[in-house]
Write a protein that holds these residues in place. Structure first.
Motif, PDB file in Angstrom:
ATOM      1  N   UNK A 404      46.310  45.559  46.334  1.00 59.13           N
ATOM      2  CA  UNK A 404      45.319  45.038  47.263  1.00 59.13           C
ATOM      3  C   UNK A 404      44.690  43.803  46.629  1.00 59.13           C
ATOM      4  N   UNK A 405      44.146  42.945  47.482  1.00 62.90           N
ATOM      5  CA  UNK A 405      43.569  41.688  47.005  1.00 62.90           C
ATOM      6  C   UNK A 405      42.220  41.480  47.672  1.00 62.90           C
ATOM      7  N   UNK A 406      41.253  40.954  46.913  1.00 57.32           N
ATOM      8  CA  UNK A 406      39.914  40.652  47.430  1.00 57.32           C
ATOM      9  C   UNK A 406      39.747  39.137  47.429  1.00 57.32           C
ATOM     10  N   UNK A 407      39.405  38.594  48.598  1.00 59.37           N
ATOM     11  CA  UNK A 407      39.263  37.156  48.746  1.00 59.37           C
ATOM     12  C   UNK A 407      37.849  36.804  49.178  1.00 59.37           C
ATOM     13  N   UNK A 408      37.302  35.757  48.578  1.00 55.92           N
ATOM     14  CA  UNK A 408      36.011  35.212  48.984  1.00 55.92           C
ATOM     15  C   UNK A 408      36.229  33.783  49.467  1.00 55.92           C
ATOM     16  N   UNK A 409      35.838  33.535  50.707  1.00 56.57           N
ATOM     17  CA  UNK A 409      35.978  32.200  51.307  1.00 56.57           C
ATOM     18  C   UNK A 409      37.410  31.693  51.207  1.00 56.57           C
ATOM     19  N   UNK A 410      38.345  32.600  51.464  1.00 64.65           N
ATOM     20  CA  UNK A 410      39.750  32.244  51.539  1.00 64.65           C
ATOM     21  C   UNK A 410      40.493  32.210  50.232  1.00 64.65           C
ATOM     22  N   UNK A 411      39.823  32.418  49.104  1.00 63.82           N
ATOM     23  CA  UNK A 411      40.476  32.376  47.798  1.00 63.82           C
ATOM     24  C   UNK A 411      40.389  33.734  47.113  1.00 63.82           C
ATOM     25  N   UNK A 412      41.505  34.123  46.481  1.00 64.66           N
ATOM     26  CA  UNK A 412      41.544  35.419  45.805  1.00 64.66           C
ATOM     27  C   UNK A 412      40.684  35.383  44.549  1.00 64.66           C
ATOM     28  N   UNK A 413      39.822  36.409  44.394  1.00 59.51           N
ATOM     29  CA  UNK A 413      38.985  36.529  43.203  1.00 59.51           C
ATOM     30  C   UNK A 413      39.300  37.781  42.399  1.00 59.51           C
ATOM     31  N   UNK A 414      40.011  38.734  43.000  1.00 59.29           N
ATOM     32  CA  UNK A 414      40.356  39.963  42.274  1.00 59.29           C
ATOM     33  C   UNK A 414      41.557  40.610  42.932  1.00 59.29           C
ATOM     34  N   UNK A 415      42.276  41.382  42.135  1.00 58.42           N
ATOM     35  CA  UNK A 415      43.451  42.096  42.636  1.00 58.42           C
ATOM     36  C   UNK A 415      43.559  43.409  41.872  1.00 58.42           C
ATOM     37  N   UNK A 416      44.092  44.413  42.521  1.00 52.57           N
ATOM     38  CA  UNK A 416      44.233  45.710  41.872  1.00 52.57           C
ATOM     39  C   UNK A 416      45.437  46.461  42.392  1.00 52.57           C
ATOM     40  N   UNK A 417      45.844  47.492  41.654  1.00 50.23           N
ATOM     41  CA  UNK A 417      46.946  48.372  42.043  1.00 50.23           C
ATOM     42  C   UNK A 417      46.427  49.795  42.076  1.00 50.23           C
ATOM     43  N   UNK A 418      46.771  50.519  43.130  1.00 51.63           N
ATOM     44  CA  UNK A 418      46.421  51.939  43.208  1.00 51.63           C
ATOM     45  C   UNK A 418      47.634  52.719  43.682  1.00 51.63           C
ATOM     46  N   UNK A 419      47.630  54.006  43.408  1.00 50.00           N
ATOM     47  CA  UNK A 419      48.700  54.903  43.832  1.00 50.00           C
ATOM     48  C   UNK A 419      48.132  55.906  44.816  1.00 50.00           C
ATOM     49  N   UNK A 420      48.647  55.893  46.022  1.00 50.93           N
ATOM     50  CA  UNK A 420      48.235  56.886  47.000  1.00 50.93           C
ATOM     51  C   UNK A 420      48.707  58.266  46.542  1.00 50.93           C
ATOM     52  N   UNK A 421      48.008  59.311  46.993  1.00 50.40           N
ATOM     53  CA  UNK A 421      48.316  60.699  46.619  1.00 50.40           C
ATOM     54  C   UNK A 421      48.157  60.931  45.118  1.00 50.40           C
ATOM     55  N   UNK A 422      47.398  60.053  44.446  1.00 51.00           N
ATOM     56  CA  UNK A 422      47.063  60.237  43.040  1.00 51.00           C
ATOM     57  C   UNK A 422      45.554  60.087  42.874  1.00 51.00           C
ATOM     58  N   UNK A 423      45.072  60.461  41.695  1.00 53.59           N
ATOM     59  CA  UNK A 423      43.666  60.295  41.356  1.00 53.59           C
ATOM     60  C   UNK A 423      43.569  59.453  40.088  1.00 53.59           C
ATOM     61  N   UNK A 424      42.584  58.565  40.066  1.00 50.54           N
ATOM     62  CA  UNK A 424      42.308  57.791  38.852  1.00 50.54           C
ATOM     63  C   UNK A 424      41.455  58.653  37.929  1.00 50.54           C
ATOM     64  N   UNK A 425      41.968  58.973  36.768  1.00 50.52           N
ATOM     65  CA  UNK A 425      41.297  59.880  35.825  1.00 50.52           C
ATOM     66  C   UNK A 425      40.705  59.073  34.675  1.00 50.52           C
ATOM     67  N   UNK A 426      39.400  59.224  34.491  1.00 51.54           N
ATOM     68  CA  UNK A 426      38.690  58.574  33.389  1.00 51.54           C
ATOM     69  C   UNK A 426      38.438  59.609  32.307  1.00 51.54           C
ATOM     70  N   UNK A 427      38.865  59.311  31.111  1.00 48.73           N
ATOM     71  CA  UNK A 427      38.770  60.269  30.011  1.00 48.73           C
ATOM     72  C   UNK A 427      37.316  60.486  29.608  1.00 48.73           C
TER      73      UNK A 427
END
Length: 682
Positions: A404-427
């Protein structure tokens, strides 16, 4: 409603009296029919509820229905032994229908029904309920931490958090009760076998003593009544055992069991057609009934083909047709110059999803991302006094499926990857148990994490990991990006909206200040300066009053911002202190004098003119002190004198942008300051 409460209470008390009071035959028949009907109602309830807590009274119902059946068993046993084997038409009909003149076959069928209920259904339900109760209790701390995390990030409010905590507690209570309630069903199956043997043996003894006929006739009479009585009680028990199994094996879903089974089976027409083809192969086995096999195979093949054609037509109607219409009419559409100018519009905030992530924002498929954005907008309005613009969401073929990508005023400022059917685990720490998963970096806070599958969720929660679902990962990342760039989103139109909102309560202050003392453009710069350093602009009345007091003499918006900050010292103190205490690093007087001596003032403002070696010395000293306390505080705070604050902030931002710089005049008198270090040139 109170009348119904009395009926339930009276019914439970009446069940107790069934054990003691003999019932007439017609009333016993009525209660048998009522018992079967009640069991059917419970089974249908178990199939149509969407989640287990919708039928949270089920453990108590297990006790009540079990007690009801036992009371009827005792009453029917009394009738069988006292009335020469007759316990009503229901018992007689059940017995004659199953036995059909052969007592041995009837008894075998009855025994099979009881054993199926006891060994297969009841035993399985008991084990699932036991495991579910243990896992639910073990998962409670992790669920509570997830709720607290959502509350702290503003994804939910306090009322929603309270509701979710209550739900977690009720789930734990429910499965704990189910663990014990399944023992009622198990005991009911055992006692039914014992009561059947008592009826059979006792009936033969009573029939022999009363000389009701030959031993064969006596056995026929009491076998019929015994098996009929056993079936009348065991069929409702079997229905409730099935309902128990359905409830304790329900997985997380948004629909009832019937809806889920129908939707998931009909969603795979190719599988249905393959099963039909495999079934047709059974006709090649000699001796198999060919007609029945071919009918079944034809039905599966025809049904699968029909569903496949239906899905294909739906796709052709919704996707290719729209694309073709768009392509063929594109030239005509852009002949209109207004449509060409429409291409120049830039959205304030946009999010692009890879195609695997589209379900997050698809409300028709249960996606709640849009609702969470709305709740985040509410939280930002309460916290920062700023209403963030609408977030435009669209899919993108340029991204990987899981990106996924986050854009402000038409320009990308951040991008990330996630996995559906999974959980992000923080130790929870370096000593935590290692959970198998895919190593990654949390996109919002850039800390090491892991993607773990749903089947390892309980194991991770028991190990102390904080689990975050994919939607929460994305909304947290979006919120952090917006907070970082909030000042960029404050345009003239939003300033005008804030002023119009203030006019509703204090119109005179706006009319006296805007535009006579300060223009909307200059006010926008002051507000943007506040937002850039994380200062809320919710108290617009104080901001406008301060601007009105100093705006005529001070035209430098940076210096005007400093006066506004001092007027907002209560807000600033509350935001950056904890429990009435603020942990800071002080700035040495020698550095402050060096900074003030290098300030160059111009008509448009002032700037800092330091030689590179002095800048390097100040940054080195500042970095060293900040690194010493980074494990003690989340955000380092440097405390300076009022005249130096703005210049030191501009200097340190070039090298250490996440440092908060405050002046003594911005701290409320009731805040206790604890100095953790002092920035000194060596």
């Amino acid at each position: 409603m109170k009348r119904y409460n009395i009926v339930v209470t009276a019914g439970v008390i009446g069940i107790i009296f069934l054990i003691l009071i003999p019932l007439p035959t017609f009333l016993l028949d009525f209660f048998f029919i009522l018992n079967i009907t009640l069991s059917l109602v419970i089974l249908c309830m178990a199939m149509y509820i969407r989640e287990t807590l919708e039928f949270s009274v089920f453990p108590s119902m297990l006790l009540i229905t079990t007690l009801f059946r036992l009371g009827l068993n005792i009453s029917s046993t009394r009738k069988i032994l006292f009335d020469n084997g007759y316990a009503g038409q229901v018992v007689k009909t059940f017995g004659e229908f199953v036995i059909r003149g052969n007592a041995i076959i009837g008894f075998i069928i009855f025994l099979i029904i009881v054993l199926v209920q006891f060994i297969v259904i009841t035993k399985g339900s008991e084990r699932v309920a036991e495991v579910a109760a243990r896992f639910t209790l073990d998962a409670m701390p992790g669920k509570q931490m997830a709720i607290d995390a959502d509350l702290n990030t503003g994804l939910i409010d306090e009322q929603e958090a309270r509701i979710r905590r209550s739900k977690v507690q009720r789930e734990a209570d429910f499965f704990g009760s189910m663990d014990g309630a399944t023992k009622f069903v198990k005991g009911d199956a055992i006692i039914s076998i014992i009561i059947t043997l008592i009826n059979f043996i006792g009936g033969i003894l009573v029939g022999t003593m009363n000389k009701q006929g030959s031993i064969t006739e006596i056995m026929q009479i009491y076998t019929t009544s015994t098996i009929g009585d056993g079936l009348v009680s065991q069929i409702p028990a079997l229905l409730i055992s099935v309902a128990t199994g359905m409830i304790v094996t329900r997985s997380a879903s948004e629909n009832s069991l019937s809806e889920e089974v129908t939707r998931q089976f009909l969603a795979q027409p190719r599988v249905i057609m393959m099963a039909g083809a495999a079934a047709a192969c059974l006709s090649l086995i000699p001796g198999f009934p060919v007609i029945q096999i071919l009918c079944t195979s034809a039905a599966l093949l025809a049904g699968g083909y029909y569903l496949q054609r239906k899905q294909k037509n739906l796709i052709e109607e919704t996707v290719p047709g729209m694309v073709e219409a768009e392509v063929t009419s594109e030239a005509d559409f852009y002949k209109n110059m207004d449509n060409v100018y429409g291409l120049l519009n830039v959205e304030q905030i946009e999010m692009e999803f890879g195609y695997s992530l589209i379900p997050l924002a698809d409300e028709s498929n249960g996606g709640n991302f849009i609702d969470r954005v709305v709740m985040f907008r509410k939280q930002m309005a309460l916290e920062m006094g700023f209403v963030i613009p609408s977030v435009r969401i669209k899919d993108s073929g340029q991204l990987n499926p899981n990106q996924y990508s986050i854009l402000l005023k038409g320009e990308e400022v951040a991008r990330g990857d996630i996995l559906m059917d999974h959980f992000l685990a923080l130790s929870p720490g370096p000593d935590a148990d290692d959970i198998p998963g895919i190593d990654t970096i949390d996109p919002a806070f850039h800390i090491p994490a892991k993607w773990i599958s749903e089947d390892r969720k309980i194991q991770a929660e028991m190990a102390g990991y904080t689990l975050i679902d994919p939607a929460s990962v994305v909304i947290t990342h979006l919120s952090e990006v917006i907070k970082e760039h909030l000042y960029e989103l404050l345009n003239r139109q939003e300033v005008n909206n804030l002023l119009e909102n203030l006019k509703k309560t204090n119109a005179s202050i706006v009319e006296d200040t805007i535009p006579g003392v300060i223009s909307p453009g200059s006010l926008q710069k002051v507000l943007a300066n506040l937002l850039r350093e994380g200062i809320p602009i919710r108290d617009m009345e104080t901001i406008i009053e301060t601007v009105g007091d100093y705006g005529k003499q001070i035209k430098d918006t940076d210096m005007l911002t400093e006066y506004v900050r001092q007027a907002l010292k209560r807000t600033i103190s509350h935001r950056f202190s904890e429990a009435g205490q603020m942990k800071v690093i002080s700035l040495d007087e020698k550095i402050e004098n060096m900074l003030m001596a290098s300030v160059k003032k111009m008509e448009t403002g002032s700037y800092l003119a330091l030689d590179p070696s002095s800048i390097q010395s100040i940054i080195t000293a500042s970095t060293g002190e900040i690194n010493k306390i980074k494990d003690l505080v989340n955000v380092p705070i440097v405390l300076t004198s009022p005249v130096v604050r703005i210049y030191f902030k501009k200097l340190i931002d070039q090298f250490y942008p996440n440092v908060t710089v405050l002046s003594f005049s911005e701290i409320d008198n009731n805040i206790q300051i604890q100095a953790l270090g002092n920035i000194v040139l060596t």
